[in-house]
Design a protein around this motif. Structure first.
Motif: not given
Ligand code: VNL
Length: 390
Positions: A324-332
């Motif tokens: 749930g921390k999100g962040g585009g790079e982490a999600l990718l």
């Protein structure tokens, strides 16, 4: 004492007024789903929206402590509109993920926004090979035309088809389909006397079909986008092409399950190659089809619906994995390499290309219980997009 407590409570309440809003925002995970809900590609939008909503109904709207919010926007399949909507979603709504993309020009229009804002873009429909190369933030849950076309070019010459005229919509996916079908068919010893391209917008197939009739190949290979297949089929029948001994073959876009059942007997026997059929005989698919139809007045889910459904899974899993921390790079990063069983069969998201690897099925239109279905009769397993080997 009592008064102090009340003041403290009042302050706490006032703080909650501001901080609470920020907290609520922080606890929301926004998916900006841009689709053609009206206009020529509206069936694609309707299928994907229905599938995304089904996914959420089945899996809940709270993931890793975040409330998932789906924001659906209609781009009417005009890429300038897609771009503007994507910009608004990123800047004003601060979406965590962009998704949808009914046609290739829309996906290409949004690619730079995904890159600049580091927002993952999950392409659920568009299927030109090069799309995933337009941004390192693109992940695809649909398919590619090279992936679907090559299998048919291997099947045809082994089944009495020695000459083929191709007829494709004149833009990215059509040009991919033409090239990858033709190159492989020629390699296999076939002949391609003519390649025909028809405009994407308001196509008139009649003059092209007349030309095919005159050329009299063993088969006509067709790619048109989802939603346009019924018109091709109707005119193919009206011109008596089948009676003239010309077979119709193509990628499964032409025998789109959204329309197939209304195409009539002219569709019987048409062989196509594709990644999904509503009739795919797995337990996972039977459940998917039953629940989709129940929620959508008996509408058949087509390959677009499956792209939307699996795209939502990819997003949910990435959100879970990143806690749930999100962040585009982490999600990718968490989207890459996912392996799962889709209603279409086993799939995985290739970590290198961010494209989907999947089975391609050969199918023939058959009538069962009074309805028309794409019945699978062969499978090529774990097909990577051949367009990526350049
Ligand atoms: C595309 C490819 C669109 C295949 C389609 O239907 C399709 C595209 C709307 O990449 O534009 O069936």
């Amino acid at each position: 004492m009592q008064k102090r407590t009340m003041i403290q409570a009042a302050i706490a309440l006032a703080l909650a007024g501001t901080g609470g809003a920020a907290l609520a925002q922080a606890n929301v995970f926004k998916i900006g789903l841009i689709l053609p809900m009206t206009g020529q590609q509206a069936t694609t939008g309707r299928q994907i929206e229905a599938a995304a909503k089904l996914w959420m109904a089945q899996n809940g709207d709270t993931v890793a402590g975040k409330k998932v919010q789906l924001i659906v926007k209609d781009d009417t399949s005009l890429p300038d509109v897609t771009r503007r909507l994507a910009q608004e979603l990123v800047v004003n709504e601060k979406v965590d993920v962009l998704a949808g993309m009914g046609i290739t020009p829309s996906a290409l229009a949004v690619a730079p926004i995904a890159t600049q804002s580091k927002t993952p873009l999950v392409v659920m429909a568009a299927a030109t090979s090069s799309i995933t190369e337009a941004s390192p933030f693109i992940v695809r849950s649909s398919f590619t035309l090279p992936q679907a076309s090559v299998a048919l070019a291997d099947w045809a010459p082994k089944n009495g088809i020695k000459s083929v005229v191709t007829l494709v919509s004149d833009y990215g996916p059509g040009i991919d389909a033409e090239k990858y079908f033709k190159d492989r068919f020629l390699f296999n010893g076939g002949k391609v006397p003519e390649t025909l391209r028809v405009p994407l917008r308001n196509p008139d197939f009649a003059p092209f079909l007349q030309k095919v009739r005159d050329l009299k190949p063993d088969a006509l290979f067709v790619f048109v986008p989802s939603g346009a297949g019924a018109a091709v089929m109707k005119q193919f029948g009206e011109r008596g092409m089948d009676k003239a001994g010309i077979k119709l073959i193509g990628t499964g876009d032409v025998t789109d399950d959204d329309q197939l059942n209304d195409m009539g007997d002219v569709a019987l026997g048409v062989v196509t190659s594709h990644h999904y059929s509503t009739a795919h005989p797995s337990a996972a698919n039977k459940k998917f089809v039953a629940e989709f139809q129940k929620a959508n007045k008996n509408l058949r889910p087509n390959f677009m619906a499956v792209g939307g459904y699996d795209g939502m899974r990819v997003i949910y899993e990435a959100l879970k994995k990143t806690g749930g921390k999100g962040g585009g790079e982490a999600l990718l990063g968490a989207m890459k390499g996912q392996i799962f069983e889709s209603p279409r069969g086993p799939v995985f998201i290739d970590a290198q290309t961010r494209d989907i690897v999947q089975n391609i099925y050969l199918r023939k239109v058959e009538k069962k219980d009074g309805q028309l279905w794409n019945v699978e009769f062969d499978v090529i397993k774990d097909v990577k997009d051949p367009g990526k080997s350049k």
